[in-house]
Structures are given as structure tokens and as C-alpha cells.
Design a protein around this motif. Structure first.
Motif, PDB file in Angstrom:
ATOM      1  N   ASN A 260     -77.526  -3.109 -21.594  1.00  0.00           N
ATOM      2  CA  ASN A 260     -77.070  -1.734 -21.777  1.00  0.00           C
ATOM      3  C   ASN A 260     -75.635  -1.663 -22.290  1.00  0.00           C
ATOM      4  OD1 ASN A 260     -77.193   1.035 -21.701  1.00  0.00           O
ATOM      5  ND2 ASN A 260     -76.691   1.188 -19.524  1.00  0.00           N
ATOM      6  N   ARG A 263     -71.359  -3.897 -26.413  1.00  0.00           N
ATOM      7  CA  ARG A 263     -70.840  -5.126 -27.013  1.00  0.00           C
ATOM      8  C   ARG A 263     -71.599  -6.362 -26.526  1.00  0.00           C
ATOM      9  NH1 ARG A 263     -64.662  -5.709 -26.585  1.00  0.00           N
ATOM     10  NH2 ARG A 263     -65.020  -4.998 -24.455  1.00  0.00           N
ATOM     11  N   LEU A 314     -65.364   2.158 -27.871  1.00  0.00           N
ATOM     12  CA  LEU A 314     -64.822   1.790 -26.563  1.00  0.00           C
ATOM     13  C   LEU A 314     -63.378   2.279 -26.425  1.00  0.00           C
ATOM     14  CD1 LEU A 314     -65.078   0.152 -23.907  1.00  0.00           C
ATOM     15  CD2 LEU A 314     -64.273  -1.829 -25.160  1.00  0.00           C
ATOM     16  N   GLY A 318     -63.600   4.840 -23.787  1.00  0.00           N
ATOM     17  CA  GLY A 318     -63.438   4.038 -22.577  1.00  0.00           C
ATOM     18  C   GLY A 318     -64.763   3.682 -21.925  1.00  0.00           C
ATOM     19  N   LYS A 319     -65.877   3.967 -22.599  1.00  0.00           N
ATOM     20  CA  LYS A 319     -67.187   3.666 -22.011  1.00  0.00           C
ATOM     21  C   LYS A 319     -67.860   2.558 -22.806  1.00  0.00           C
ATOM     22  CE  LYS A 319     -68.001   8.391 -20.478  1.00  0.00           C
ATOM     23  NZ  LYS A 319     -67.353   8.180 -19.172  1.00  0.00           N
ATOM     24  N   ARG A 320     -68.574   1.709 -22.073  1.00  0.00           N
ATOM     25  CA  ARG A 320     -69.206   0.588 -22.765  1.00  0.00           C
ATOM     26  C   ARG A 320     -70.723   0.555 -22.612  1.00  0.00           C
ATOM     27  NH1 ARG A 320     -66.338  -4.433 -19.851  1.00  0.00           N
ATOM     28  NH2 ARG A 320     -68.192  -5.567 -20.451  1.00  0.00           N
ATOM     29  N   ARG A 321     -71.273   1.479 -21.807  1.00  0.00           N
ATOM     30  CA  ARG A 321     -72.729   1.456 -21.637  1.00  0.00           C
ATOM     31  C   ARG A 321     -73.385   2.407 -22.630  1.00  0.00           C
ATOM     32  NH1 ARG A 321     -72.354   2.217 -15.228  1.00  0.00           N
ATOM     33  NH2 ARG A 321     -71.547   0.151 -14.761  1.00  0.00           N
ATOM     34  N   THR A 323     -76.096   3.996 -22.340  1.00  0.00           N
ATOM     35  CA  THR A 323     -76.654   5.196 -21.726  1.00  0.00           C
ATOM     36  C   THR A 323     -75.567   6.242 -21.445  1.00  0.00           C
ATOM     37  OG1 THR A 323     -76.602   3.872 -19.710  1.00  0.00           O
ATOM     38  CG2 THR A 323     -78.760   4.285 -20.669  1.00  0.00           C
ATOM     39  N   ASP A 324     -74.288   5.844 -21.439  1.00  0.00           N
ATOM     40  CA  ASP A 324     -73.213   6.819 -21.244  1.00  0.00           C
ATOM     41  C   ASP A 324     -72.768   7.434 -22.564  1.00  0.00           C
ATOM     42  OD1 ASP A 324     -73.248   6.182 -18.626  1.00  0.00           O
ATOM     43  OD2 ASP A 324     -71.538   4.807 -18.705  1.00  0.00           O
ATOM     44  N   GLY A 327     -74.511  10.942 -29.439  1.00  0.00           N
ATOM     45  CA  GLY A 327     -74.010  12.105 -30.154  1.00  0.00           C
ATOM     46  C   GLY A 327     -72.617  11.929 -30.701  1.00  0.00           C
ATOM     47  N   ALA A 395     -75.004   6.467 -33.041  1.00  0.00           N
ATOM     48  CA  ALA A 395     -75.073   7.696 -33.834  1.00  0.00           C
ATOM     49  C   ALA A 395     -76.405   8.380 -33.618  1.00  0.00           C
ATOM     50  CB  ALA A 395     -74.888   7.375 -35.303  1.00  0.00           C
ATOM     51  N   CYS A 396     -77.450   7.594 -33.645  1.00  0.00           N
ATOM     52  CA  CYS A 396     -78.776   8.198 -33.610  1.00  0.00           C
ATOM     53  C   CYS A 396     -79.305   8.132 -32.189  1.00  0.00           C
ATOM     54  CB  CYS A 396     -79.702   7.456 -34.545  1.00  0.00           C
ATOM     55  SG  CYS A 396     -78.963   7.098 -36.123  1.00  0.00           S
TER      56      CYS A 396
ATOM     57  N   LEU B   9     -75.756  15.473 -39.615  1.00  0.00           N
ATOM     58  CA  LEU B   9     -76.775  14.596 -39.028  1.00  0.00           C
ATOM     59  C   LEU B   9     -77.361  15.190 -37.750  1.00  0.00           C
ATOM     60  CD1 LEU B   9     -78.022  11.660 -39.420  1.00  0.00           C
ATOM     61  CD2 LEU B   9     -76.428  10.959 -37.654  1.00  0.00           C
ATOM     62  N   LEU B  10     -76.603  16.058 -37.097  1.00  0.00           N
ATOM     63  CA  LEU B  10     -77.026  16.552 -35.793  1.00  0.00           C
ATOM     64  C   LEU B  10     -77.704  17.917 -35.845  1.00  0.00           C
ATOM     65  CD1 LEU B  10     -73.800  15.493 -33.881  1.00  0.00           C
ATOM     66  CD2 LEU B  10     -75.957  14.274 -33.966  1.00  0.00           C
ATOM     67  N   GLU B  77     -76.686  -2.843 -12.622  1.00  0.00           N
ATOM     68  CA  GLU B  77     -75.558  -3.063 -13.531  1.00  0.00           C
ATOM     69  C   GLU B  77     -74.280  -3.481 -12.826  1.00  0.00           C
ATOM     70  OE1 GLU B  77     -75.053   0.092 -16.251  1.00  0.00           O
ATOM     71  OE2 GLU B  77     -76.816  -0.490 -17.405  1.00  0.00           O
ATOM     72  N   GLU B  87     -65.186  -0.317 -16.499  1.00  0.00           N
ATOM     73  CA  GLU B  87     -64.568   0.596 -17.449  1.00  0.00           C
ATOM     74  C   GLU B  87     -63.186   0.062 -17.799  1.00  0.00           C
ATOM     75  OE1 GLU B  87     -66.223   3.218 -18.645  1.00  0.00           O
ATOM     76  OE2 GLU B  87     -67.935   2.627 -17.415  1.00  0.00           O
ATOM     77  N   VAL B  88     -63.017  -0.332 -19.045  1.00  0.00           N
ATOM     78  CA  VAL B  88     -61.742  -0.891 -19.460  1.00  0.00           C
ATOM     79  C   VAL B  88     -60.752   0.237 -19.721  1.00  0.00           C
ATOM     80  CG1 VAL B  88     -60.614  -2.387 -21.134  1.00  0.00           C
ATOM     81  CG2 VAL B  88     -63.010  -2.725 -20.580  1.00  0.00           C
ATOM     82  N   HIS B  90     -57.245   1.706 -21.365  1.00  0.00           N
ATOM     83  CA  HIS B  90     -56.318   1.445 -22.463  1.00  0.00           C
ATOM     84  C   HIS B  90     -55.167   2.416 -22.383  1.00  0.00           C
ATOM     85  CE1 HIS B  90     -59.167  -1.186 -24.282  1.00  0.00           C
ATOM     86  NE2 HIS B  90     -60.093  -0.293 -24.033  1.00  0.00           N
TER      87      HIS B  90
END
Lengths: 405, 91
Positions: A260, A263, A314, A318-321, A323-324, A327, A395-396, B9-10, B77, B87-88, B90
Motif C-alpha cells: 500500500n 514508494r 509525499l 506527507g502521506k505515503r499510503r 489508500t490515503d 484525486g 491520478a486515476c 480529468l475529474l 500496516e 508519516e515522514v 518535512h
């Protein structure tokens, strides 16, 4: 300028050590060193060799070959492009480490003996570990130590293999090796550890996503592809590489499907793509080897593009999943568009680079009438990569829900 | 968000158009097989729509296999993440 005084890779390594002197010097070095390195690589005449005596051996710290020049070119390009992507927000530690890492990878591709190769092989492990450290969080630190353990182990196998090989044959030359004693098998194993071959495939997906957004762009380019280069020179046409490569192709896909973290999906897909190259090297015909080299070149470019788009997401969210996310076309249309281009290339969509290079490898299997190999290569090429990759473009998200989730 | 403010696109009407374009491209790749000589040499790849059905079936097969494998191998997870570094941050 036709005389090279020292390996072009050293230019990047020494330059990297000057980077902490100041932000202006650092930025000037980031933009100028890779260009200078490219100039040196291309101004040297073909088959140019520099020799140097060392402990009774004749070392070749510089040996320009066609394949080596191809890999050195794409590595220099990646140092430049990665540097441009990184220089605004990356720490000086990260940029210096990345340039040491890139420089040692370039040095490996332009060497003609096993001793020089081994030295830069180890410098590469240190540089890449520091790139992961530069992310400066607990997870990155722990992942980097696991990563270092794997690479020190791989380096150890390589060193034992090289020592044994030199004792047996008296030759330090880095050229096609035949697998006729345990030493050559150990050299092969040392190279394969860096390629992400089984049973040690997990380090790529473990460590790369823990680096900073720009760090993972550097990481994706050098280690595995240097391993592909060394396999290409030392073990072309070794049949053992065919099942290993096919395992890597499926390992990468299956685990990417269950993942999920955006990266980490891309990291699994590095194993998958390197699997194609390893299979091509195992097939060993001229077209298969050219296909493997060409695939390494284009893969570095489109994977860097994908990791840059994931890194930008990211950085902004700040999110990497996965599912989060979703759009993001609304707020990051250019990132989405470029990510889609990268996803099409990795899916071997017609008119993209991946379409040409993967077809070269698959066609070589068909030409040798290796029906199972061809079917195995056609399976992931055919349709699946497209669906899997659409999940990464962020994107999609409607496509994502329909396709996989 | 109103439809006008959304990027192309949306927007709903565009999503429909994109689906139609994708389906047309897919049909075109299948039909192109009638006119393009295949370079492979096993016989089966010359059958009509080989790459379409082979691709689709193997794709479904791999998803099913991955999900089954996931039943045994997959962990939550945050399984390894007591340090909450997921959550990184920055600056």
C-alpha cells in the motif's frame, strides 16, 4: 582532451567531499560535476585503458568499453537530474552521499580489473547507506543498518570470490568468467545480492522507501543497475540467471500487489524490472544482452520519473499510503501527468521506451524457442503492469478502485 | 466542489469520454493483430486476440494468487511500527 588522469567517477567522489564547504559551492558542484563527468566519459577514445601496477598486479582503473560507457552515461545523467530534483530541499549530507554513491557506481562501470571494482563496490555501499541516513528518522536509521548488513554480506561474498579467483587463475581482469569453481560462483552470488536476487530480494523494498523523497530517486538508479552491468560483463549467457530473473519478475509483481505504500510498490517493481534484465543476460544472445543493457538505461530514467512524482506527492501531502491518497490531479496536474507517462513506459505501452526494450528481451527468448521463458515474460508485460502502475500515479483513483482495490 | 472548478480529468462527462477512448484503443490493439505479423514462433500467438486473452487471464491469475498469498503473509500496516515513523515530516 583525450587523456584521462583519473577515473571520471573519482571526480564526483572528490567533488562530493567539497560540498559541505558552503551552499553556493554545493549547488555549483551539483550542476557542474555530472556534466564534466559526461564530458570525460565521451571525450575518451573507445577502448581507452589506463594501467597501474599494484602489489604485483596490473590494475586497470580506467577501461572504456561500449557497455561501460552506456551505464556511466545514464549514471551521470541521474546524478545531474537527481541533483536538480533534490537541491532545493535535500540536506548537504544527502547530496554529498548521493554524489559519492553515483561516482563509485560510475567508477565500477569504467574499470577493467576486479580489485578496483571491489573497492568502488564497497564505497557504493557506504554512499547509499548515508543517503538513507540523511532522511533522519528512526525508521530510516534502522532500515539503513539492515541494508548495510545485506551489502556488507554481498561484498564479503564478492571479496572471497575475487581472492579465490585471483589465486586460481592469477588474473585480476574483469571480463567474462566461466563458472568452473566455487570462486566464480561466489563472485556471481556477490553481484546477485546487489541485483536483489532471491533469497535476498527484500532489502530493496525494505530500505528504499525509508529514504527522503529525493534520496529514493538516487537509490533506485545505481546499486541494482551496477549489479546488472557486472553480470552483463562477467556472466553473459549463464543459464542459471534465467530462472533467477523470472523469479524476480514474479516476486516483484506479487508483492507490489499486496503493498500500500506508494514508494514501496515502486521498490518492488525495481526487483521486477531488474528480473527482466537478469533473464536477458541469462539468455545471452546479442539481442538479449543489448535488450538487457537498453532496458537498464530506460528503466533508470522512467523509474526515476515515477519516484520523483511519488516523492513530490509525499513532500506535498506527507502521506505515503495509496489508500490515503487520490484525486491529486486536481492540485498536482503536472505531477500526475508525468507520473502517468512513467507508468505507461514501465507498462511497456507502445511508443514508449519500455515497449522496445522489453520486446527485445522477450523476442530473444522466442528466437531460442524457450517457450516457457517467453510465456513467463509475456505474462507481466501483457496487461498487468498497466493496472498495477495506475495505482501508483495517484491520478486515476477511480481507475485504481476499479482495477485493483 | 462544483463541476466547473474541477480539472478536466475529474469532470464527470470527461471521465465517460476517457473510458470510451480507452475501450476503443483496447479494441484497436486486438484488431491490429489481424494485420500485423507476429515475430514469435510457437504457433499459439497467431491465434486471434492472443495477447488480449492471455494478458487478461494471467492478470486475473496473478491477482488471485497474490491475494491468497496475502492471507498467509500479510501483516497489519503498523506491524513493525511502534515508533510511529510512518508519516515522514518535512520542514
Amino acid at each position: 582532451m583525450t587523456e584521462l588522469l583519473f577515473p571520471p567517477g573519482l571526480l564526483l567522489i572528490f567533488g562530493a567531499l567539497l560540498m559541505p564547504l558552503g551552499i553556493t559551492i554545493r549547488n555549483a558542484l551539483v550542476f557542474s560535476l555530472p556534466v564534466l563527468c559526461l564530458f570525460f566519459i565521451w571525450s575518451a577514445p573507445a577502448d581507452y585503458v589506463v594501467t597501474m601496477p599494484f602489489l604485483g598486479f596490473e590494475l586497470e582503473p580506467i577501461k572504456i568499453t561500449t557497455t561501460g560507457r552506456l551505464f556511466a552515461t545514464v549514471f551521470s545523467l541521474m546524478a545531474l537530474v537527481g541533483g536538480i530534483f533534490a537541491y532545493k530541499q535535500a540536506s548537504t549530507l544527502e547530496l554529498s552521499a548521493a554524489f559519492v554513491y553515483a561516482g563509485s557506481a560510475i567508477a565500477v562501470t569504467l574499470t577493467g580489473d576486479l580489485i578496483t571494482l571491489f573497492i568502488f563496490w564497497e564505497v557504493m555501499a557506504i554512499g547509499s547507506t548515508l543517503v538513507i541516513w540523511a532522511a533522519r528518522h528512526d525508521g530510516a536509521y534502522r532500515a539503513s543498518i539492515r541494508y548495510l548488513m545485506v551489502h556488507l554480506f554481498g561484498g564479503l561474498l564478492l571479496m572471497i570470490g575475487i581472492t579465490g579467483h585471483i589465486v586460481e587463475t592469477g588474473s585480476v581482469s574483469f571480463e567474462a568468467l566461466s563458472l568452473n569453481s566455487i570462486s566464480q560462483y561466489l563472485i556471481l552470488a556477490g553481484f546477485l545480492v546487489n541485483a536483489g536476487a532471491p533469497p535476498l530480494s527484500a532489502w530493496i523494498a525494505d530500505a528504499y522507501p525509508e529514504a527522503s523523497p529525493s534520496g529514493s530517486v538516487f537509490l533506485s538508479a545505481f546499486t541494482t543497475k551496477t549489479a546488472v552491468f557486472t553480470l552483463l560483463i562477467a556472466f553473459p549467457g549463464t543459464w542459471l540467471l534465467i530462472p533467477i530473473g523470472i523469479y524476480m519478475i514474479f516476486y516483484g509483481i506479487i508483492y507490489a500487489l499486496l503493498e500500500n505504500d506508494m514508494r514501496r510498490i515502486l521498490a518492488y517493481s525495481i526487483v521486477n524490472q531488474v528480473g527482466f534484465m537478469v533473464t536477458g543476460i541469462g539468455l545471452g544472445t546479442e539481442m538479449a544482452l543489448n535488450g538487457a543493457a537498453a532496458h537498464a538505461f530506460v528503466h533508470i530514467i522512467y523509474k526515476a520519473l515515477l519516484l520523483m512524482s511519488a516523492g513530490a506527492v509525499l513532500y506535498r501531502t506527507g502521506k505515503r499510503r495509496c489508500t490515503d491518497l487520490g484525486g491529486l490531479f486536481q492540485t498536482m496536474p503536472w505531477t500526475a501527468l508525468l507520473g502517468i507517462i512513467g507508468a505507461l513506459a514501465i507498462s511497456s505501452f507502445p511508443f514508449t521506451s519500455g515497449f522496445v526494450t522489453k520486446s527485445m528481451i522477450a523476442q530473444s527468448a522466442a528466437d531460442q524457442h524457450l517457450i516457457y521463458v517467453w510465456f513467463a515474460l509475456a505474462m507481466p508485460v501483457s496487461s498487468f503492469r498497466g493496472l498495477c502502475s495506475s495505482r501508483k500515479t495517484q491520478a486515476c483513483d477511480h481507475l485504481k478502485r476499479h482495477a485493483i482495490c | 466542489m462544483s463541476e466547473e472548478k474541477k480539472r478536466w480529468l475529474l469532470r464527470k462527462e470527461n471521465i465517460r469520454t476517457i473510458w470510451i477512448i480507452f475501450i476503443v484503443i483496447l479494441l484497436a490493439t486486438v484488431l491490429a493483430g489481424l494485420f500485423v505479423h507476429q515475430h514469435e514462433s510457437f504457433g499459439i500467438e497467431d491465434s486471434f486476440g492472443f495477447f488480449a486473452w492471455y494478458g487478461f487471464i494471467t492478470c486475473v491469475g496473478m491477482v488471485v494468487f497474490a491475494k491468497l498469498l496475502g492471507l498467509f503473509l500479510k501483516r497489519p500496516e503498523n506491524y513493525y511500527q511502534e515508533d510511529n515513523s510512518n508519516e515522514v515530516e518535512h520542514d
